[in-house]
Write an enzyme that holds these catalytic residues in place. Structure first.
Site, PDB file in Angstrom:
ATOM      1  N   ARG A 126      84.663 -22.360  28.131  1.00 36.19           N
ATOM      2  CA  ARG A 126      84.689 -20.919  27.817  1.00 36.19           C
ATOM      3  C   ARG A 126      83.500 -20.579  26.929  1.00 36.19           C
ATOM      4  O   ARG A 126      83.652 -20.225  25.760  1.00 36.19           O
ATOM      5  CB  ARG A 126      86.007 -20.544  27.132  1.00 36.19           C
ATOM      6  N   GLN A 131      80.559 -17.189  31.313  1.00 36.84           N
ATOM      7  CA  GLN A 131      81.533 -16.088  31.403  1.00 36.84           C
ATOM      8  C   GLN A 131      81.664 -15.495  32.807  1.00 36.84           C
ATOM      9  O   GLN A 131      82.766 -15.209  33.258  1.00 36.84           O
ATOM     10  CB  GLN A 131      81.151 -14.972  30.435  1.00 36.84           C
ATOM     11  N   ASP A 134      83.932 -17.486  35.104  1.00 36.22           N
ATOM     12  CA  ASP A 134      85.167 -17.909  34.459  1.00 36.22           C
ATOM     13  C   ASP A 134      86.390 -17.394  35.220  1.00 36.22           C
ATOM     14  O   ASP A 134      86.838 -16.266  35.021  1.00 36.22           O
ATOM     15  CB  ASP A 134      85.147 -17.387  33.014  1.00 36.22           C
ATOM     16  N   SER A 137      89.487 -16.277  33.068  1.00 36.42           N
ATOM     17  CA  SER A 137      89.401 -14.938  32.471  1.00 36.42           C
ATOM     18  C   SER A 137      89.568 -13.850  33.518  1.00 36.42           C
ATOM     19  O   SER A 137      90.314 -12.894  33.311  1.00 36.42           O
ATOM     20  CB  SER A 137      88.057 -14.739  31.766  1.00 36.42           C
ATOM     21  N   TYR A 234      91.108 -22.008  21.825  1.00 40.48           N
ATOM     22  CA  TYR A 234      92.512 -21.979  22.256  1.00 40.48           C
ATOM     23  C   TYR A 234      93.453 -22.117  21.063  1.00 40.48           C
ATOM     24  O   TYR A 234      93.056 -22.577  19.991  1.00 40.48           O
ATOM     25  CB  TYR A 234      92.784 -23.127  23.236  1.00 40.48           C
TER      26      TYR A 234
END
Ligand code: NAD
Length: 384
Positions: A126, A131, A134, A137, A234
């Protein structure tokens, strides 16, 4: 080089790993693209649209996979005995396979044995550079949106305060548990619908994000929660004492809620139980709980994964599997773009083929197997 897109055959899977938009871009890279007939139907994409984008339509998985050097999937291909088609056995050695590949040691060993280059996109680091690739996400974002929409549809009153000539209906109290990607989108969506939104999380950074979206923060904080976030961003597994304190705060708040959306996950573990049976019993009849974490075991003690249940006190719990798959056209569009970006980032223009250097942080995070061996740092057998 030929790229194959298969129809998804696992239960409740409605998405597809490529769209006509991404097919065109793959062809522009110099690939030929084969799409299995019917692959996009449950995401609203007819075969003709793939054909119009330049794809070859293959009548079945075997013909789509014939000669393919790259295979795109949403979920792990079916193996022996898993369904009518043993997809894994049809993929040639040396093929690059990309998807959410169930990156367990057993599955990694299977991919290695078959000689595949298996890229588990759910393990993508991440980091900012990754991004746009991803999948966690892009899919969580849509899951959060969809959860609120389904809660609103199941709720027998309104979200906004409705002032009418016949009187006023109060705004719904909406509580979002877990404010990661899905939870933040759920907050934003519930606010847009006019709900009175509160949210909780254990990571200190999440508190600020909750407030910046205009929701109120409800939660328990102590010295332990100040360090509740891993280096990767996380949530950590916290002590039983912390969870008990958190439950006390949640219990009084939840009894006043009309809608509860739970999204909490702890990487690599079963989802934490945040809503006990007693808390559900404290809620008013007609209240709705949506458990987005149902595929990871659920955040609600009474969730039945994959099912909708109504409790004796009239609370409905939506525990559907595969929340992104409940908004399949948008989920496929974003997922397909994530895979396209991954491949274009690691594309060798001269060879017209992907080049995945193991020295790259993204490749290292994703690639499970190469040359018949498991190479992923967290799955490879320990060196003697
Ligand atoms: P996730 O799906 O792993 O978990 C969902 C949320 O549940 C998290 O916010 C977590 O803190 C929360 N949670 C866990 N236990 C809880 C508990 N007991 N009570 C309440 N909440 C609990 O998380 P995610 O959505 O994948 O996001 C994880 C992190 O990754 C976040 O910090 C996010 O900002 C970050 N992120 C970074 C990038 C990037 O930079 N490329 C992209 C996406 C996400």
């Amino acid at each position: 080089m030929r790229l194959a897109v298969l129809k998804e055959r696992r239960p409740a899977e409605t998405r597809v790993a490529a769209t006509p938009e991404t097919v065109k871009k793959f062809i522009a890279l110099g690939l030929t693209v084969a799409v299995e007939a019917g692959a996009g139907l449950s995401a609203g994409i007819p075969d003709a649209e793939y054909a119009a984008a330049g794809a070859e339509l293959a009548p079945d998985a075997a013909s789509a996979l014939h000669g393919a050097g790259i295979v795109l999937k949403v979920r792990a291909p079916l193996g022996t005995g898993e369904g009518a088609v043993d997809e894994l056995s049809l993929i040639a050695r040396g093929t690059l396979l990309l998807g959410q590949l169930q990156a367990t040691p057993e599955m990694a060993a299977t991919y290695a044995q078959l000689g595949l280059e298996a890229g588990a996109m759910e393990l993508l680091p991440r980091i900012t550079r990754a991004q746009s690739m991803d999948i966690l996400s892009s899919q969580a974002n849509l899951a959060g949106y969809r959860a609120v929409i389904e809660a609103a549809a199941a709720f027998d009153r309104g979200f906004p305060m409705l002032m009418t000539a016949a009187g006023t209906i109060p705004a719904a109290n909406v509580f979002i548990m877990g404010a990661g990607v899905a939870g933040l989108q759920a907050i934003a969506t519930a606010r847009r619908l006019g709900g009175r939104v509160s949210a909780t999380d254990v990571r200190p950074a999440a508190k600020e994000e909750i407030k910046s979206l205009g929701a109120s923060f409800v939660g328990y904080e102590d010295e332990e929660s100040k360090a509740a976030q891993t280096a990767g961003g996380y949530a950590k597994q916290l002590s039983a004492n912390f969870y008990a304190k958190q439950a006390e705060v949640v219990a009084t708040h939840i009894a006043k809620q009309d809608i509860v959306i739970t999204t909490a996950l702890v990487q690599g573990r079963k989802a934490p139980t945040l809503v006990t049976a007693e808390m559900v019993r404290s809620m008013k009849p007609g209240s709705i709980i949506v458990d987005i974490a149902s595929d990871a075991g659920g955040n609600v003690a009474l969730t039945k994964p994959g099912e909708v249940v109504t409790t004796e006190n009239g609370v409905t719990i939506l525990g559907h599997s595969n929340w992104p798959g409940r908004i399949p056209a948008a989920a496929s569009a974003l997922y397909a773009r994530n895979l396209l970006t991954f491949l274009t980032t690691f594309w060798d223009k001269e060879a017209k083929a992907p080049k995945l250097p193991e020295s790259d942080e993204i490749v290292k995070g994703v690639l499970l197997t190469r040359g018949g061996a498991v190479i992923h740092p967290s799955l490879a057998p320990a060196q003697a």
